[in-house]
Scaffold this motif. Structure first.
Motif, PDB file in Angstrom:
ATOM      1  N   LYS A 130       0.511  -2.492  -4.939  1.00  0.00           N
ATOM      2  CA  LYS A 130      -0.893  -2.759  -5.236  1.00  0.00           C
ATOM      3  C   LYS A 130      -1.370  -1.978  -6.454  1.00  0.00           C
ATOM      4  O   LYS A 130      -2.133  -2.501  -7.277  1.00  0.00           O
ATOM      5  CB  LYS A 130      -1.701  -2.298  -4.000  1.00  0.00           C
ATOM      6  CG  LYS A 130      -3.090  -2.723  -3.912  1.00  0.00           C
ATOM      7  CD  LYS A 130      -3.687  -2.245  -2.557  1.00  0.00           C
ATOM      8  CE  LYS A 130      -3.925  -0.751  -2.533  1.00  0.00           C
ATOM      9  NZ  LYS A 130      -4.754  -0.321  -1.375  1.00  0.00           N
ATOM     10  N   THR A 187       0.814  -1.221   0.000  1.00  0.00           N
ATOM     11  CA  THR A 187       0.000   0.000   0.000  1.00  0.00           C
ATOM     12  C   THR A 187       0.848   1.272   0.000  1.00  0.00           C
ATOM     13  O   THR A 187       0.420   2.298  -0.510  1.00  0.00           O
ATOM     14  CB  THR A 187      -0.927  -0.022   1.238  1.00  0.00           C
ATOM     15  OG1 THR A 187      -1.768  -1.184   1.138  1.00  0.00           O
ATOM     16  CG2 THR A 187      -1.798   1.216   1.312  1.00  0.00           C
ATOM     17  N   THR A 206      -8.597  -2.959  -1.665  1.00  0.00           N
ATOM     18  CA  THR A 206      -7.613  -3.716  -0.904  1.00  0.00           C
ATOM     19  C   THR A 206      -6.810  -4.631  -1.841  1.00  0.00           C
ATOM     20  O   THR A 206      -7.169  -4.822  -3.001  1.00  0.00           O
ATOM     21  CB  THR A 206      -8.314  -4.595   0.130  1.00  0.00           C
ATOM     22  OG1 THR A 206      -9.138  -5.519  -0.583  1.00  0.00           O
ATOM     23  CG2 THR A 206      -9.180  -3.765   1.077  1.00  0.00           C
ATOM     24  N   VAL A 207      -5.763  -5.171  -1.307  1.00  0.00           N
ATOM     25  CA  VAL A 207      -4.963  -6.117  -2.097  1.00  0.00           C
ATOM     26  C   VAL A 207      -5.853  -7.258  -2.580  1.00  0.00           C
ATOM     27  O   VAL A 207      -5.789  -7.661  -3.752  1.00  0.00           O
ATOM     28  CB  VAL A 207      -3.792  -6.659  -1.251  1.00  0.00           C
ATOM     29  CG1 VAL A 207      -3.112  -7.820  -1.953  1.00  0.00           C
ATOM     30  CG2 VAL A 207      -2.799  -5.542  -0.943  1.00  0.00           C
TER      31      VAL A 207
END
Ligand SMILES: [Fe+3]
Ligand SMILES: [Fe+3]
Ligand SMILES: [Fe+3]
Ligand SMILES: [Fe+3]
Lengths: 411, 411, 411, 411
Positions: free
Chosen positions: D45, D34, D101-102
């Motif tokens: 990411k 991130t 998010t990932v």
């Protein structure tokens, strides 16, 4: 410059160049000569002193035994960028210096002139070169002095007039046509005995493809079409760095345009002359215009190939116009004078380039990074300062010089 | 200022103040009067014009029928910060203006003076107040003119001398003792008929605890002990914002110190006078010194309580010293003159404060945020400009004024 | 906080506060807990670690013989601003730290909790104070954690929802009325045995003039009138620093407003609730609104005088709303909870103030410069964290806290 | 890349490249993926999502009827710099995005992969080119992903290890010798059917003078001599822009050196391997080293002339070293892999250059300003991604890539 065949002509050249610097300031008061309107520019007063320091530092100091500077601090104040010559006062702060006064600077000039004129009488070849270098250096600063004071006066809502008779309009510009040149192995760079800067050497071979070049620069009128076509709002015409600059600077027109009808000149606020070459544009704008016009900028080798053989004539400082102007006619014209023409070439050393020895090696070579070559001289250049091989250079975002463009294209 | 009992004395006051502004510039050339060395400062020339614009805008424009400004652009150029009066040229760019020239500014002053002197002859009470305000305003700018030109000259490695006879040393400073005051409900603020600024009103009650105040300001010698004790390297003495500023600015001493022996003054480079009050320190430095000395700064209410009843005498502009100096003696001294004394008080409206009507309401009130009150006047203030209730204010990091400190402590 | 009458209740308080920090993160993933959206804010993960370091550094390190930190670098990473405790990782770079991971931080918390809980069983009075300080410190960071993650999520065009059930509307706000208080000598500041911060002491006398205070905070609806009346375009309503900030930041509304109908909340994008107290405004905006409304902000002494005697009840963190909301009713209300109310008072030491000894003296005292006091707690404060004497403080331009305003005026 | 002879091999290539991106992240947690440590770098990411968006935007959107993006905001978030494709989230703010998010990004990859794999089965020539372009694009981002995470981890005083087995030392580097090449008209640029970027075309003639090139890159050990000879303190070795950068950035060594013995690598802190090619240097440092060594950098035409005919072998991503290493041997070596070699050539269009049509024309062409060409690939490049004509480009001050240098000189 004239061939310095003998001491007499060098003395004349010295007197002429030195006198011109002061003559350019005739309409300026001490206040005008003190201000610095941006870090790229310098006060007029500083220019007058710096070019004098150049003679003092690179000639008198070494060659006049027991030479005494008027003030030891001057070396610190008037060294521009010669790190190997010692520390220097920071460039962006030059406008903070009220002293030495203009009067003191003029007296500094006189002091150095007296010594210089004595030396020139007995000049050997090496000294002659240094004097010629110093005078060409001063000619460059005369152009900077004019573009710097233009920038300073332009900040003033009173829009002061530098020269009442400047910026008179020229003739209609005539049609833009194309002149072709055949490619192959050719040579560019300076050769022979005349004065040149180190960055013009050595003369060397390059390969060129066939190309055509426009017979005259792009005019205000043509550039206005680009603006009206949304040129400043359309990212696909621009290099990435250029587009970023357009956004961050809020550019919507060349520097000094108030609107689509008026611009600031050294003759004060004037109507935009639609036939005159567009000027005060950055490389980014020149490049974007060319892309919009389905053309490109010439490389410096193409430009030099096209210019070779043309007489060095045009709208130079001598005309007093101090603004580019339209010029009627057929065939390739306005290659010299009017506007410095941005080329597609990054400023780089020629193969085999050797800078001058010592601190003078800092004159040109160390700037060969991220700058672009411009060719041909402008309305603020002395005619005897310009030649076909002359390489001027500025950063792509800079636009306070008399910069413009000429189109080229592949055949 | 003197009570403006009649038009005659107001005329005299007008003539005196206006003449003093020009007399302060006697040793300056046009170059000196043009430079601006930081955004907080203004060119001398700009001060001379701005105080003149103040009379023109707040008096002549409304009261002289058919009044014609010399140049319409002057309103834009010389409005300082009165947003309700219209747009203004950006403050940090004032040093870019070579025009109007000094000569033109002097002639602008004459134009306005002629009108003003005619008006004053028939001044009603309201006009008298405005004239008095304009003159007090000019006195404030006289002090700024001096501190601004000091800052400008200090940037110059030639270290120009503003006044040959300035900065002569005083006497030994005498011992620092403490004078106590009893707390309780007391009153501060201005009352009566004399001139004062809106920010000194209304006179109002405050509660004070018992306190003591030092009989004289902190000296160079004492401050040097703080430096040698590692004051500038020890975070526990500093407010958080102060410590950040020390780091980011690289402060290691007051402004204008070259080393621990010499400082720049309006008399040129001089030896540090160890008995003279320390000056050119920020609030942060004053506060850190006080913490190091196990004391604190006085609040403005404490200061005013201590000053009340003392004659307004001291080392003011009139002395010609233009630098604080030591003063022998017993008891509370140097409350007036020498240095503006930082107080512990944030600059805030007094309870019930009402700013002046119209644009003049911007004079003081809008600055009541993040600034600190200073009291007592300095060696660059006119004596008749200062009084016990006078509230000066600057940001805590600023130090180009003649600022200093006096210690206080709880009993 | 509850009176720490015995170790048992302190243990309970410790468990509650520590558990709450983790519970606040239930809806956040490791990515959310890592980002830092501006220098003023910190990553959620950093908050969780820093409050733990606080216990480790100020308690365990000195009191547990042979205490071994999990990682020596943590001291450097999680010291916030205690210069006297050593160097620290630069605040604006906290968002660059992917390690320690969230999991490692949680494990760090467990390690410290185990030690702390053992110590608390045998806490003497001094230790009890330090534990209470650490827990109040953690409560402050819980509020920051919420306002920081709100700021971070607001940067994301996906507008993530922090808590599905947050930001439900309240009731209508009811009329704004005025409640009067008589002036005179009164006392403010903390007295007694309960926990308080050093900056709330000593309890001391002040003089107040008669004043009135509004019965409730200014609402979104009222603030919108100010906007529509040109509030953000009219310099006369603003302090000078405020107007500069409005221009440079381009403010036209409170933070998190998308337009005049929607704002971002911890419950995601929501319609503006016109009855709810306006929030996320700077001191400058609060002050400008008050001037537009012909009123002013209360001083902190006025606020405290008005609040004294009211029960500490309101819309606190416990409600789960995480957004201020309207509240019907008569008389003085919403003094506690909903929004931190900007006061007219600069954050300054009370007369006789003594900071805590050692590094803990840096907790509050060093920030007493250029900040403003806010009172009353917000919808992100724990109820048992707030009291009448509580002094919160922020810079006048900051607006990412749940800040709002209540009007006051002279009688 | 392999010739995409049939859909089967293109499918294989697709699967391989896409899988590699995820495999490179195996040791990273969501927090690591991130963070963004500087504007030049992007979060891991973001790379994973952007390369996926590339397929979606340039292929799926136009070719799959009724294609539905997972989230419409992704186009805004993951467009990097294609202005003609629409607005985009600001690059320096990519590290503020905790969402998607990932896990969501991985799922986005799966969604696009499913569509892409279906399409590739029936790929025509044009689609095959676009797929190949997308995969080469992803390979470029794999290298950026590695250099960006290296930069991010390097900010962390915990010095996290990316790959335990990375950065093992190589063999001794062997002597630096010179290999000569004869000048004349030669050709450079890409020709034939294999994949290449638009900026490698057209193949065209250039004139070269005779030159020699070093048989291997400059090593850590050699570079350390330059440092010890005062290289970073001596302005005459540096271009003007370089010297300014050295001063303003405080450079005294390559990026990631802790001192003269240790540097940060993707294997954690390691001893400096004196035989390994120096890396993480800017163009300015490469150029200054060359000047100090009485040599110069090769032009890109010289480099390509020298490389032509050598097999594309070396220390690439496949080795797992993720750090340049010494390599014994005779003759010209390490032209490929290890470090991207700065050339003397400004990044410019080849004569006759035509960018790709549409938004893909922004891929390369618009960056041809103020950047320098690098050649040969690095230890973070995939072997099948590199070729003799490959032109990489960065700004002269950038040094977070695996950049190094090889000397050249005139004969
Ligand atoms: Fe020069
Ligand atoms: Fe003023
Ligand atoms: Fe904290
Ligand atoms: Fe990309």
């Amino acid at each position: 410059m004239p061939e310095p065949a003998d001491a007499g002509s060098l003395t004349d050249f010295y007197r002429q160049v030195r006198a011109l610097s002061l003559r350019l300031c005739e309409t300026l008061g001490p206040e005008d000569m003190t201000v610095q309107s941006m870090p790229d520019a310098s006060p007029v007063k500083w220019h007058l002193a710096h070019v004098t320091w150049f003679f003092e530092h690179f000639i008198l100091k070494d060659r006049v035994s027991g030479y005494r500077p008027i003030d030891d601090t001057y070396h610190y104040l008037f060294n521009s960028y010669y790190y190997t010559a010692g520390d220097m006062y920071l460039r962006p702060r030059r406008g903070l210096l009220s002293r030495p006064t203009v009067e003191e600077v003029v007296s500094y000039r006189g002091h150095v002139d007296a010594h210089m004129l004595r030396m020139i009488e007995h000049a050997d070849e090496n000294l002659s070169f240094l004097v010629a270098l110093g005078l060409n250096h001063e000619q460059q600063h005369q152009e900077l002095l004019l573009t710097d004071i233009k920038h300073a006066l332009a900040q003033n809502p009173l829009y002061p007039v530098f020269r009442e008779d400047a910026a008179a309009p020229g003739t209609s510009g005539g049609p833009l046509e194309w002149q072709g040149f055949a490619g192959g192995v050719t040579e560019i760079g300076h050769e022979g005995n005349g004065f040149c800067y180190d960055n013009e050497t050595p003369c060397h071979r390059v390969w060129l493809e066939d190309f055509e070049i426009a017979t005259r620069p792009v005019t205000h009128g043509e550039y206005l079409e680009f603006i009206r076509a949304g040129g400043y709002r359309t990212p696909e015409f621009w290099l990435s760095d250029g587009w970023t600059t357009v956004q961050s600077e809020g550019w919507t027109a060349p520097l000094y345009w108030l609107d689509e009808e008026r611009c600031f000149t050294l003759g004060g606020l004037k109507p935009l002359d639609m036939d005159a070459p567009v000027t005060h544009i950055s490389f980014y704008e020149a490049d974007a215009y060319a892309r919009w016009a389905s053309a490109r900028l010439p490389t410096e080798a193409e430009w030099e190939t096209a210019a070779r053989g043309l007489a060095v004539e045009g709208n130079f400082l001598e005309s007093g116009a101090l603004q580019p102007r339209g010029q009627d006619g057929d065939g390739l014209r306005q290659m010299y004078g009017d506007v410095w023409e941005w080329t597609a070439s990054a400023y780089a050393p020629y193969p085999g380039f050797r800078p001058l020895a010592g601190s003078l090696g800092e004159y040109n070579g160390k700037f060969m990074s991220s700058q672009r070559v411009l060719r041909g001289g402008s309305c603020a250049s002395s005619r005897d300062h310009v030649r076909a091989t002359y390489r001027n250079f500025f950063y792509p975002h800079q636009r306070w010089q008399f910069t413009g463009l000429r189109l080229a294209r592949d055949i």
